[in-house]
Design an enzyme around this catalytic site. Structure first.
Site, PDB file in Angstrom:
ATOM      1  N   TYR A   1      76.589  -6.716  72.393  1.00 23.22           N
ATOM      2  CA  TYR A   1      76.287  -5.682  71.404  1.00 23.22           C
ATOM      3  C   TYR A   1      77.587  -5.089  70.876  1.00 23.22           C
ATOM      4  O   TYR A   1      78.422  -4.608  71.640  1.00 23.22           O
ATOM      5  CB  TYR A   1      75.423  -4.613  72.067  1.00 23.22           C
ATOM      6  CG  TYR A   1      74.887  -3.522  71.161  1.00 23.22           C
ATOM      7  CD1 TYR A   1      75.015  -3.571  69.782  1.00 23.22           C
ATOM      8  CD2 TYR A   1      74.215  -2.429  71.696  1.00 23.22           C
ATOM      9  CE1 TYR A   1      74.503  -2.572  68.974  1.00 23.22           C
ATOM     10  CE2 TYR A   1      73.692  -1.426  70.900  1.00 23.22           C
ATOM     11  CZ  TYR A   1      73.848  -1.503  69.537  1.00 23.22           C
ATOM     12  OH  TYR A   1      73.342  -0.510  68.742  1.00 23.22           O
ATOM     13  N   CYS A   2      77.784  -5.144  69.553  1.00 18.12           N
ATOM     14  CA  CYS A   2      78.932  -4.528  68.885  1.00 18.12           C
ATOM     15  C   CYS A   2      80.241  -5.070  69.476  1.00 18.12           C
ATOM     16  O   CYS A   2      80.465  -6.275  69.476  1.00 18.12           O
ATOM     17  CB  CYS A   2      78.841  -3.013  68.998  1.00 18.12           C
ATOM     18  SG  CYS A   2      80.063  -2.115  68.019  1.00 18.12           S
ATOM     19  N   LEU A   3      81.111  -4.216  70.004  1.00 21.62           N
ATOM     20  CA  LEU A   3      82.365  -4.690  70.604  1.00 21.62           C
ATOM     21  C   LEU A   3      82.086  -5.660  71.741  1.00 21.62           C
ATOM     22  O   LEU A   3      82.855  -6.608  71.960  1.00 21.62           O
ATOM     23  CB  LEU A   3      83.189  -3.515  71.146  1.00 21.62           C
ATOM     24  CG  LEU A   3      83.548  -2.376  70.199  1.00 21.62           C
ATOM     25  CD1 LEU A   3      84.434  -1.371  70.906  1.00 21.62           C
ATOM     26  CD2 LEU A   3      84.223  -2.885  68.950  1.00 21.62           C
TER      27      LEU A   3
ATOM     28  N   PHE B   1      74.475  -8.801  68.736  1.00 21.95           N
ATOM     29  CA  PHE B   1      73.910  -7.669  67.995  1.00 21.95           C
ATOM     30  C   PHE B   1      75.036  -6.962  67.244  1.00 21.95           C
ATOM     31  O   PHE B   1      75.964  -6.430  67.855  1.00 21.95           O
ATOM     32  CB  PHE B   1      73.245  -6.655  68.937  1.00 21.95           C
ATOM     33  CG  PHE B   1      72.109  -7.200  69.760  1.00 21.95           C
ATOM     34  CD1 PHE B   1      71.370  -8.292  69.347  1.00 21.95           C
ATOM     35  CD2 PHE B   1      71.762  -6.590  70.963  1.00 21.95           C
ATOM     36  CE1 PHE B   1      70.315  -8.773  70.109  1.00 21.95           C
ATOM     37  CE2 PHE B   1      70.716  -7.046  71.724  1.00 21.95           C
ATOM     38  CZ  PHE B   1      69.991  -8.151  71.299  1.00 21.95           C
TER      39      PHE B   1
END
Length: 577
Positions: free
Chosen positions: A308-310, A336
């Site tokens: 997710y993200c980073l 994501f």
């Protein structure tokens, strides 16, 4: 007494000065700002044609607006002089259509439109500097909006008259409470939503811990589970429980109830002692340590990795390194809102240039980490109306305090980032774009995303200010494997926390195989129909299609290899402040 060499002493003095300055500038480099405005001013001064157009534009519009204003005084059904943008919610209340507030709001919108024209399309100004000047002008205009002042906001005046001023009294109470909490750094009260009591309550055990992560293994709730487990790698900028909020919108609970074994990384909140943790540590002590632990509990099975993200960017790096080294433990890869190409990384790039990064590095060098308040300030600037001005109007002028919900609680629970890691992350990925260019090194050897061969499921959100969907979409041009791409409604967080049954949710989905030709994002969005509902369901079905069958649930940990349960979920690291 040890004396520093003269060059090192001078560098230290410079860093100390920058760190002190940074406390007053909220981490923004004065040199970067001055360069941007100087670039804009010099080129504006050398563009007499643009200046004459701007003068003609404001004179012509002011003349027309003066006539419109006189008509607006007696014609309540008069068409607006300026129509707000589609997503501008500031003047939607019917009270803004009454005189004199219709004139006030339309005058503001007219001048806002003019400043947009004045700060863009100046010949010779670099795109980065133009974006910075345009962004700064927008911030000043947002601050000066008539919605922010009681005497020019008819909604506030109307409520003040009806309540006898109680809204202003309640707003002052809220303001004093916020000042007290900020100055004294007071924790949340027992009545607020709490981690482990109200959110992050899916049963599980921490079965592994090192100085950087805790690995949570969630308890099964079905008699059999999919053979291949799921490992979730959240972003280390926030706490992991964005994916395990309340029971009704917990992705972890959703997966466990549908027969999946789920593991979750919970990141340690770094302090001064962690200043030298770097990106390689986040690979080795983070993702790879978690994969090694899962392989001891469930040996010789593939792992569905989710980032997710980073965390998705880091997971992409790890997947490429594993592919290079012929490590075949990954069964699939899900990302994501994760960027892998940073050439168009949205408005966050406003804070990324050589001057700004050098300045930020000196601030982090002083503290040993990037402070949560600085990160929160940057995100607040990106969405100043939603996160700052509308909140101030609602709470301090209208006296309407929205109760905390699970997502708001999570959003306020940020983590710090180590000096060395964050410096490498910003320079190598955002500034230099090393990952997309094939220059990123893992253990002194370059990696390539094109080496990844496992199927990929990528999710982007339509109104993402952190990872714009067109930037996320670039992975379709970087990966050489089958990619299922989903574009869902919502923003960076709300679009991901999109459980089945959530109202007004919709998504588009499409598959690009390795042999298919690349489709530009503008064509992709036109060629794929919208589906009502949550994308969680097609994602779970996708995971099931890439799994090999059902088995008995694994035990919690593996005592023979030292992976005995340490503490119940949510663990200790998530509670660190």
């Amino acid at each position: 007494m040890t004396r520093l060499p003269m060059p090192e002493l001078k560098t230290t003095v410079d860093r100390m000065i920058h760190a002190i300055e940074g406390r007053m500038t909220k981490g923004l480099s004065p040199a970067s700002q001055i360069l941007a405005f100087t670039d804009w001013l010099i080129h504006m001064a050398h563009s007499p044609g643009k200046i004459s157009e701007m003068a003609e534009n404001i004179l012509r519009k002011n003349s027309a607006f003066l006539i419109w204003s006189m008509r607006a005084a007696w014609d309540p059904d008069l068409e607006p002089f300026i129509r707000p943008l589609k997503d501008d919610r500031r003047f939607r209340d019917p009270l803004w259509s009454q005189f004199p507030y219709n004139v006030i709001s339309q005058s503001f919108l007219m001048h806002e439109q003019w400043w947009n024209y004045a700060t863009t399309n100046i010949p010779g100004v670099s795109s980065h500097h133009e974006n910075m000047v345009h962004f700064a002008a927008r911030q000043w205009l947002d601050m000066a909006s008539p919605t922010n002042f009681a005497h020019t906001n008819p909604v506030v005046l109307d409520k003040t008259l009806k309540s006898g001023g109680m809204n202003l009294y309640q707003g002052m109470q809220k303001l004093l409470e916020d000042i007290q909490h900020t100055l004294l750094e007071q924790p949340q009260s027992e009545a607020d939503i709490q981690v482990g009591r109200d959110i992050a309550v899916t049963p599980g055990q921490v079965i592994y811990r090192n100085r950087l992560i805790e690995l949570i293994q969630y308890s099964p709730s079905t008699e059999t589970v999919a053979a291949e487990p799921i490992l979730i790698v959240p972003a280390w900028i926030m706490k992991y429980y964005i994916l395990d909020l309340s029971p009704h919108n917990s992705m972890v609970k959703f997966l466990v109830e549908r027969g999946h074994t789920v593991y979750m990384i919970s990141w340690h909140n770094p302090g001064v002692d962690d200043r030298d943790l770097d990106m390689q540590d986040y690979i080795d002590l983070g993702v790879m340590a978690a994969l090694d632990s899962i392989s001891q509990i469930q040996p010789q099975v593939g792992i569905h990795a989710v980032g997710y993200c980073l965390g998705g960017t880091l997971l992409s790096i790890c997947a490429a390194a594993m592919a290079r080294d012929n490590d075949s433990r990954l069964q699939s890869l899900t990302l994501f809102t994760a960027q892998t190409d940073f050439t168009e990384a949205g408005e966050l790039m406003l804070f990324i240039d050589e001057s700004q990064l050098s300045y930020m590095e000196d601030i982090m060098w002083d503290k040993g980490y990037l402070d949560t308040k600085q990160m929160a300030g940057a995100f607040m600037l990106l969405r100043s109306y939603d996160l700052l001005w509308s909140r101030m109007v609602n709470e301090y002028l209208l006296g309407e305090v929205a109760p905390m919900n699970d997502l708001m609680t999570w959003n306020a629970d940020a983590t710090r980032m180590p000096y060395k890691m964050h410096s490498q992350y910003l320079r190598q990925l955002f500034l230099n774009n090393d990952l997309a260019s094939g220059r990123y090194l893992v253990k002194d050897r370059p990696i390539s995303l094109r080496d990844i061969r496992v199927p990929v499921f990528a999710v982007a959100t339509q109104t993402d200010h952190v990872a714009p969907w067109r930037s996320v979409y670039k992975l379709n041009d970087l990966f050489n494997t089958e990619i299922t791409f989903v574009l869902t409604s919502g923003g960076h967080n709300a679009g991901i926390v999109s459980e089945p049954g959530h109202p007004r949710r919709h998504y588009q989905i499409g598959v690009q195989r390795a042999e298919d030709k690349y489709i530009p994002p503008s064509e992709w969005i036109q060629n794929h129909p919208s589906h009502q509902g949550s994308w969680w369901e097609p994602w779970r079905e996708w995971i099931s299609r890439h799994s090999s069958g059902q088995v008995a649930p694994p035990s919690a940990g593996n005592p023979e290899s030292g992976l005995a349960p340490l503490t119940p979920a949510p663990g200790l690291y998530v509670l660190e402040k």
